[in-house]
Enzyme design. Structure first.
Site, short mmCIF file in Angstrom:
data_model
loop_
_atom_site.label_atom_id
_atom_site.label_comp_id
_atom_site.label_asym_id
_atom_site.label_seq_id
_atom_site.Cartn_x
_atom_site.Cartn_y
_atom_site.Cartn_z
N TYR A 213 -3.27 -12.22 -55.96
CA TYR A 213 -4.20 -11.23 -56.51
C TYR A 213 -5.62 -11.63 -56.11
CZ TYR A 213 -4.21 -14.71 -60.35
OH TYR A 213 -4.25 -15.87 -61.10
N ASP A 290 -2.94 -26.96 -74.97
CA ASP A 290 -1.80 -27.65 -74.36
C ASP A 290 -1.39 -28.90 -75.13
OD1 ASP A 290 -1.48 -25.77 -72.42
OD2 ASP A 290 -2.13 -27.02 -70.74
#
Length: 422
Positions: A213, A290
């Site tokens: 993209y 995370d």
């Protein structure tokens, strides 16, 4: 140094976005980054409406859009024959959920939060490698390897996949999927064949996939090639080498194979996650991002979950702060703990399953393709649970989608054939 209200360990997207969210409430926030400067590695990142909604609340959405690309479509194609399988109309998606789907360079998003934090008066410290955490009834403390103690009312550990603070709550290790990622961002002027930058495209193939993209207003093409490494699967040390990359994509379509020479072939990354855990808070110390819920990348929700974590925590701080500015931290952390782990558990486990679905072969690949092709373009039954407003309370968490068994593809194919005959 004065004692801040909050110390955040980790200067990544999760830590900085949380620092900004809390500083907006008038709190004094200190961020500790172990690196010599604040920066972010990697390439592109996708921001779904559940994230751009928060960026809008922060007053940062227009800046983010100016640095990224707002695509028209997300397209999934078969990596072997290049055929379309299914797509999301991202303009209609934005109308449905009220906010756009945005792709942006990870460093551009990171710098956006660095700038916002500086403007908000967040204290940003570098070369602060935190090695231990302590607390008492009134304060928490993050101590660096050099012996510097950073005390605050609350310490938020946004210290990533290899979190030190996570060890306070669970004795576990990152889990390797044996999948390896190669990346490659190239100037669009150097791309040797036309690429439609109005699309976010993923080619799914047996034990591999390829994503591309546009970034930076269409000036860059972001590319990611991911594959299962036989050497990693066998436990060998020399996993993920370029010869494995080429072998993994040898049977894919021309477009994908022609992009492989343009990847960064001198560096590659192993894909890890961790099993979900139910408890993120220990007294005045809390995990975020995370450190709490590292996912595999297949749902593009890793950084988004971290941004959501910070927004939810800040909203509960806002709700539980007295008129004279005193925060009920026990209540705010309990409310954060009550809603975020279950949502992120769903995402982490769904990402694993979604990755398995992408990488099917033989009959299962054919069944998957039948089911994906049968999906109506504007069917959002599989995205409502994830792209809608971020839940502040457990009762606001939307119901999960209903999985479709691969075996049902035979009936779908029969129904399609009968409708065509009729």
């Amino acid at each position: 140094m004065s004692i801040p209200d909050v110390v955040i360990v980790g200067g990544g997207i999760g830590g900085l976005s949380t620092a900004f969210a809390l500083s907006r409430l008038g709190l004094q926030v200190r961020v500790l980054e172990q690196a010599p400067e604040f920066g972010e590695v990697g390439a592109g990142i996708q921001l779904a409406p559940n994230c751009t909604r928060i960026l809008d609340d922060y007053g940062l959405l227009e800046k983010a859009k100016s640095r990224g690309v707002v695509p028209d479509r997300m397209v999934m194609r078969d990596a072997i024959d290049g055929s379309d399988l299914t797509l999301l109309d991202l303009r209609d998606l934005a109308r449905k959920y009220g906010f756009p789907y945005l792709v942006i360079h990870r460093s551009d998003l990171h710098s956006l939060f660095v700038e916002a934090c500086r403007d908000a008066g967040v204290e940003l410290l570098t070369e602060q490698r935190v090695t231990s955490y302590t607390q008492n009834a009134h304060k928490a403390c993050a101590t660096t390897g050099a012996g510097t103690a950073h005390e605050a009312d609350v310490v938020i550990a946004a210290d990533g996949l290899h979190s030190v603070a996570r060890q306070l709550l669970v004795d576990d290790q990152p889990i390797s999927s044996a999948y390896v990622a190669y990346r490659g961002t190239v100037p669009i002027a150097e791309v040797d064949r036309p690429v439609d930058l109005s699309e976010v495209v993923v080619y799914v193939g047996p034990r591999c996939h390829f994503v591309h993209y546009g970034l930076r207003g269409g000036d860059l093409l972001n590319q990611v090639a991911v594959f299962e490494s036989p050497k990693a699967r066998a436990g060998l040390a020399d996993w993920g080498t370029p010869d494995e990359l080429d072998a993994a994509f040898a049977e894919t379509c021309d477009f994908v194979r022609q992009r492989l020479p343009h990847m960064w072939r001198d560096k590659w990354w192993r894909m890890y996650d961790r099993n979900p855990i139910d408890t993120w808070v220990d007294g005045r110390i809390a995990l975020l991002g995370d450190a709490a819920h590292p996912p595999l990348q297949y749902m593009a929700q890793g950084a988004i979950m971290a941004i959501e974590d910070g927004w939810v925590l800040a909203e509960h701080v806002r709700r539980l702060r007295t008129d004279d500015g005193v925060v009920d931290w026990a209540g705010a952390l309990a409310a954060y703990q009550a809603v975020r782990p279950e949502h992120c558990r769903r995402v982490v486990l769904t990402a694993r399953t979604w990755g398995e679905l992408w990488h099917l072969d033989d009959l299962q690949r054919e069944q998957r393709n039948v089911l994906l092709r049968s999906r109506a373009v504007h069917d959002y039954s599989f995205t409502d649970w994830i792209y809608g407003p971020t839940a502040l309370f457990a009762e606001d968490e939307p119901a999960m989608f209903e999985p479709i068994p691969l075996a049902s593809a035979d009936q779908v194919a029969d129904d399609l054939a009968n409708s065509q005959v009729g």
